[in-house]
Motif scaffolding. Structure first.
Motif, PDB file in Angstrom:
ATOM      1  N   HIS A  72      29.311  43.475  40.065  1.00 17.90           N
ATOM      2  CA  HIS A  72      27.980  43.957  39.667  1.00 17.90           C
ATOM      3  C   HIS A  72      27.771  43.668  38.180  1.00 17.90           C
ATOM      4  O   HIS A  72      28.727  43.518  37.421  1.00 17.90           O
ATOM      5  CB  HIS A  72      27.826  45.466  39.953  1.00 17.90           C
ATOM      6  CG  HIS A  72      28.828  46.323  39.281  1.00 17.90           C
ATOM      7  ND1 HIS A  72      30.140  46.434  39.708  1.00 17.90           N
ATOM      8  CD2 HIS A  72      28.732  47.131  38.192  1.00 17.90           C
ATOM      9  CE1 HIS A  72      30.802  47.266  38.924  1.00 17.90           C
ATOM     10  NE2 HIS A  72      29.970  47.703  37.988  1.00 17.90           N
ATOM     11  N   PRO A  73      26.496  43.572  37.744  1.00 17.05           N
ATOM     12  CA  PRO A  73      26.215  43.194  36.359  1.00 17.05           C
ATOM     13  C   PRO A  73      26.014  44.394  35.438  1.00 17.05           C
ATOM     14  O   PRO A  73      25.754  45.516  35.893  1.00 17.05           O
ATOM     15  CB  PRO A  73      24.905  42.425  36.498  1.00 17.05           C
ATOM     16  CG  PRO A  73      24.188  43.155  37.614  1.00 17.05           C
ATOM     17  CD  PRO A  73      25.270  43.609  38.570  1.00 17.05           C
ATOM     18  N   HIS A  74      26.131  44.137  34.128  1.00 10.82           N
ATOM     19  CA  HIS A  74      25.727  45.100  33.095  1.00 10.82           C
ATOM     20  C   HIS A  74      25.146  44.323  31.914  1.00 10.82           C
ATOM     21  O   HIS A  74      25.566  43.202  31.632  1.00 10.82           O
ATOM     22  CB  HIS A  74      26.916  45.918  32.595  1.00 10.82           C
ATOM     23  CG  HIS A  74      27.440  46.922  33.567  1.00 10.82           C
ATOM     24  ND1 HIS A  74      26.653  47.904  34.121  1.00 10.82           N
ATOM     25  CD2 HIS A  74      28.682  47.116  34.085  1.00 10.82           C
ATOM     26  CE1 HIS A  74      27.388  48.650  34.939  1.00 10.82           C
ATOM     27  NE2 HIS A  74      28.621  48.185  34.943  1.00 10.82           N
ATOM     28  N   ARG A  75      24.207  44.952  31.213  1.00  9.23           N
ATOM     29  CA  ARG A  75      23.699  44.403  29.949  1.00  9.23           C
ATOM     30  C   ARG A  75      23.236  45.545  29.049  1.00  9.23           C
ATOM     31  O   ARG A  75      22.666  46.520  29.507  1.00  9.23           O
ATOM     32  CB  ARG A  75      22.537  43.432  30.178  1.00  9.23           C
ATOM     33  CG  ARG A  75      21.857  42.982  28.865  1.00  9.23           C
ATOM     34  CD  ARG A  75      20.723  42.003  29.050  1.00  9.23           C
ATOM     35  NE  ARG A  75      21.217  40.643  29.240  1.00  9.23           N
ATOM     36  CZ  ARG A  75      20.429  39.565  29.350  1.00  9.23           C
ATOM     37  NH1 ARG A  75      19.105  39.701  29.323  1.00  9.23           N
ATOM     38  NH2 ARG A  75      20.952  38.359  29.502  1.00  9.23           N
ATOM     39  N   ASP A 135      36.433  40.561  35.016  1.00  5.52           N
ATOM     40  CA  ASP A 135      35.039  40.307  34.642  1.00  5.52           C
ATOM     41  C   ASP A 135      34.780  38.813  34.459  1.00  5.52           C
ATOM     42  O   ASP A 135      35.705  37.995  34.434  1.00  5.52           O
ATOM     43  CB  ASP A 135      34.638  41.120  33.403  1.00  5.52           C
ATOM     44  CG  ASP A 135      35.355  40.709  32.121  1.00  5.52           C
ATOM     45  OD1 ASP A 135      35.506  39.502  31.875  1.00  5.52           O
ATOM     46  OD2 ASP A 135      35.754  41.609  31.361  1.00  5.52           O
ATOM     47  N   SER A 136      33.491  38.473  34.321  1.00  2.00           N
ATOM     48  CA  SER A 136      33.077  37.070  34.269  1.00  2.00           C
ATOM     49  C   SER A 136      33.343  36.424  32.913  1.00  2.00           C
ATOM     50  O   SER A 136      33.130  35.224  32.743  1.00  2.00           O
ATOM     51  CB  SER A 136      31.585  36.955  34.622  1.00  2.00           C
ATOM     52  OG  SER A 136      30.793  37.749  33.751  1.00  2.00           O
ATOM     53  N   HIS A 145      31.333  42.403  36.484  1.00  2.00           N
ATOM     54  CA  HIS A 145      32.703  42.888  36.604  1.00  2.00           C
ATOM     55  C   HIS A 145      32.891  43.612  37.935  1.00  2.00           C
ATOM     56  O   HIS A 145      31.942  43.901  38.656  1.00  2.00           O
ATOM     57  CB  HIS A 145      33.116  43.749  35.396  1.00  2.00           C
ATOM     58  CG  HIS A 145      32.653  45.173  35.414  1.00  2.00           C
ATOM     59  ND1 HIS A 145      33.412  46.214  34.937  1.00  2.00           N
ATOM     60  CD2 HIS A 145      31.496  45.739  35.834  1.00  2.00           C
ATOM     61  CE1 HIS A 145      32.758  47.345  35.051  1.00  2.00           C
ATOM     62  NE2 HIS A 145      31.592  47.108  35.587  1.00  2.00           N
ATOM     63  N   LYS A 146      34.140  43.837  38.262  1.00  2.00           N
ATOM     64  CA  LYS A 146      34.507  44.575  39.471  1.00  2.00           C
ATOM     65  C   LYS A 146      35.708  45.442  39.143  1.00  2.00           C
ATOM     66  O   LYS A 146      36.521  45.104  38.272  1.00  2.00           O
ATOM     67  CB  LYS A 146      34.803  43.632  40.646  1.00  2.00           C
ATOM     68  CG  LYS A 146      35.928  42.636  40.405  1.00  2.00           C
ATOM     69  CD  LYS A 146      36.116  41.699  41.601  1.00  2.00           C
ATOM     70  CE  LYS A 146      37.229  40.688  41.358  1.00  2.00           C
ATOM     71  NZ  LYS A 146      37.423  39.784  42.508  1.00  2.00           N
ATOM     72  N   GLU A 147      35.804  46.582  39.825  1.00  2.37           N
ATOM     73  CA  GLU A 147      36.874  47.549  39.574  1.00  2.37           C
ATOM     74  C   GLU A 147      37.423  48.031  40.908  1.00  2.37           C
ATOM     75  O   GLU A 147      36.651  48.437  41.781  1.00  2.37           O
ATOM     76  CB  GLU A 147      36.333  48.742  38.776  1.00  2.37           C
ATOM     77  CG  GLU A 147      35.739  48.385  37.434  1.00  2.37           C
ATOM     78  CD  GLU A 147      34.801  49.457  36.922  1.00  2.37           C
ATOM     79  OE1 GLU A 147      35.172  50.115  35.938  1.00  2.37           O
ATOM     80  OE2 GLU A 147      33.709  49.632  37.492  1.00  2.37           O
ATOM     81  N   TYR A 148      38.741  47.981  41.037  1.00  2.00           N
ATOM     82  CA  TYR A 148      39.392  48.399  42.287  1.00  2.00           C
ATOM     83  C   TYR A 148      40.626  49.236  41.974  1.00  2.00           C
ATOM     84  O   TYR A 148      41.228  49.093  40.909  1.00  2.00           O
ATOM     85  CB  TYR A 148      39.828  47.166  43.099  1.00  2.00           C
ATOM     86  CG  TYR A 148      38.691  46.463  43.789  1.00  2.00           C
ATOM     87  CD1 TYR A 148      38.323  46.820  45.088  1.00  2.00           C
ATOM     88  CD2 TYR A 148      37.969  45.468  43.154  1.00  2.00           C
ATOM     89  CE1 TYR A 148      37.275  46.193  45.731  1.00  2.00           C
ATOM     90  CE2 TYR A 148      36.910  44.826  43.775  1.00  2.00           C
ATOM     91  CZ  TYR A 148      36.568  45.205  45.075  1.00  2.00           C
ATOM     92  OH  TYR A 148      35.510  44.586  45.699  1.00  2.00           O
ATOM     93  N   PHE A 158      24.837  35.417  33.720  1.00  2.00           N
ATOM     94  CA  PHE A 158      25.880  36.374  33.401  1.00  2.00           C
ATOM     95  C   PHE A 158      27.264  35.827  33.760  1.00  2.00           C
ATOM     96  O   PHE A 158      28.266  36.532  33.664  1.00  2.00           O
ATOM     97  CB  PHE A 158      25.659  37.694  34.160  1.00  2.00           C
ATOM     98  CG  PHE A 158      24.550  38.536  33.633  1.00  2.00           C
ATOM     99  CD1 PHE A 158      24.615  39.938  33.748  1.00  2.00           C
ATOM    100  CD2 PHE A 158      23.418  38.003  33.044  1.00  2.00           C
ATOM    101  CE1 PHE A 158      23.587  40.745  33.260  1.00  2.00           C
ATOM    102  CE2 PHE A 158      22.391  38.805  32.578  1.00  2.00           C
ATOM    103  CZ  PHE A 158      22.477  40.175  32.672  1.00  2.00           C
ATOM    104  N   GLY A 159      27.295  34.558  34.172  1.00  2.00           N
ATOM    105  CA  GLY A 159      28.564  33.948  34.552  1.00  2.00           C
ATOM    106  C   GLY A 159      28.845  34.124  36.033  1.00  2.00           C
ATOM    107  O   GLY A 159      27.969  34.516  36.818  1.00  2.00           O
ATOM    108  N   TYR A 160      30.078  33.834  36.429  1.00  2.00           N
ATOM    109  CA  TYR A 160      30.470  33.891  37.833  1.00  2.00           C
ATOM    110  C   TYR A 160      31.748  34.706  37.977  1.00  2.00           C
ATOM    111  O   TYR A 160      32.665  34.626  37.146  1.00  2.00           O
ATOM    112  CB  TYR A 160      30.709  32.468  38.383  1.00  2.00           C
ATOM    113  CG  TYR A 160      31.263  32.476  39.785  1.00  2.00           C
ATOM    114  CD1 TYR A 160      30.457  32.741  40.888  1.00  2.00           C
ATOM    115  CD2 TYR A 160      32.623  32.248  40.016  1.00  2.00           C
ATOM    116  CE1 TYR A 160      30.961  32.769  42.170  1.00  2.00           C
ATOM    117  CE2 TYR A 160      33.147  32.275  41.293  1.00  2.00           C
ATOM    118  CZ  TYR A 160      32.318  32.545  42.370  1.00  2.00           C
ATOM    119  OH  TYR A 160      32.831  32.583  43.652  1.00  2.00           O
ATOM    120  N   LEU A 161      31.801  35.505  39.030  1.00  2.00           N
ATOM    121  CA  LEU A 161      33.007  36.265  39.333  1.00  2.00           C
ATOM    122  C   LEU A 161      33.133  36.341  40.843  1.00  2.00           C
ATOM    123  O   LEU A 161      32.201  36.759  41.529  1.00  2.00           O
ATOM    124  CB  LEU A 161      32.922  37.670  38.729  1.00  2.00           C
ATOM    125  CG  LEU A 161      34.155  38.569  38.894  1.00  2.00           C
ATOM    126  CD1 LEU A 161      35.367  37.978  38.184  1.00  2.00           C
ATOM    127  CD2 LEU A 161      33.875  39.967  38.347  1.00  2.00           C
TER     128      LEU A 161
END
Length: 289
Positions: free
Chosen positions: A62-65, A82-83, A106-109, A284-287
């Motif tokens: 998911h994105p953030h800004r 993160d990307s 980014h992603k969090e697990y 936002f890049g790629y992930l």
């Protein structure tokens, strides 16, 4: 010196799930309408037992800004990607400080070994706003391990103050910040005492993570409660009535308009529309999921 008085003691709001691994109580901005600027959001994951699981629970890409996410671990372990190419795992006592700024995915697990074993899980995530001049700066990532964290040992075996950001007793915290922020973990032994001094205009709040404390020799506050202070006075004292952990937040407000849309925190509606457009265009890049 004038004491900074308590405005309110706030109980944890009803929890909700973020993804399938974070059961959180949102103290602000949804849970309570309090002004903790530059801290825009606080999701508190009170202690919970997760069962063992082969497929790690988590929050997908998911994105953030426009702001920073600060994740503080008390129990459990979380893996981050993160990307911008950053990755890492935070364990109990560690902090992850991600500056999304101009935009990041980014992603969090749950970390794999923790997920396979299960066990207690307790964390906090803060959203820290950025001033307009820094919202489109380059993303960055600060991984702060507890073993490397700046700390001050309290007298008479009272425990210690871990300085995540800011300055306590002339000891500088590890994290670099865009605006003046004081962020500490007070890890107090029973009977331990600590004094704090914050500017009168700083927005200030404490959350009791574990134990039972007394504030300013008056109010007694137990675990999972948030203490919101008035914007007057400078001095706060705490005493641990049992072994306790307290997260201390204080920061200089950013006196600028805020416009939020989901994972974007900007100053104007126009900037929000631009963020949505940039995200849809892959800026936002790629992930990988």
């Amino acid at each position: 010196m004038e004491t900074k008085q308590i405005s309110k003691i706030l109980k944890a709001p009803a929890p909700h799930m973020v993804g399938d691994d974070f059961r959180v109580h949102n103290f602000f901005p949804k849970g309570y309408k309090i002004d903790m600027n530059p801290f825009f959001l606080m999701d508190y994951g009170s202690k919970i037992e997760f069962s063992a699981r082969k497929e790690p629970r988590g929050v997908g890409v998911h994105p953030h800004r426009g702001f920073e996410t600060v994740t503080i671990a008390y129990h459990g372990a979380v893996a981050h990607h993160d990307s911008a190419g950053n990755s890492g795992v935070i364990y109990s006592g560690d902090v992850q400080w991600m500056t999304a700024a101009s935009g990041i995915l980014h992603k969090e697990y749950h970390e794999e070994a923790y997920s396979l074993a299960g066990g207690p899980f307790q964390m906090i995530q803060l959203w820290v706003n950025l001033p307009a001049k820094d919202k489109m700066s380059k993303p960055k990532y600060q991984a702060i391990k507890q073993a490397d964290m700046a700390s001050f040992n309290l007298p008479e075996n009272g425990g210690k103050i871990e300085i995540i950001a800011g300055n306590y007793q002339n000891i500088q915290g590890n994290a670099s910040t865009f605006t003046p922020i004081e962020l500490y973990n007070a890890r107090l032994n029973k009977g331990g005492k600590a004094d704090f001094n914050f500017s009168a205009n700083f927005n200030t709040g404490f959350i009791v993570i574990e134990g039972n404390i007394q504030i300013n020799n008056t109010e007694i506050v137990s675990a999972d409660n948030f203490i919101y202070f008035k914007n007057e006075g400078t001095e706060i004292s705490i005493k641990a009535l049992e072994n306790s952990v307290v997260l201390i937040l204080s920061g200089e407000p950013i006196n600028e308009p805020i416009t939020q849309y989901g994972p974007f925190l900007m100053n104007t509606e126009e900037e929000i529309n631009e963020a949505i457009s940039d995200y849809n265009q892959g800026k936002f890049g790629y992930l990988e999921e």
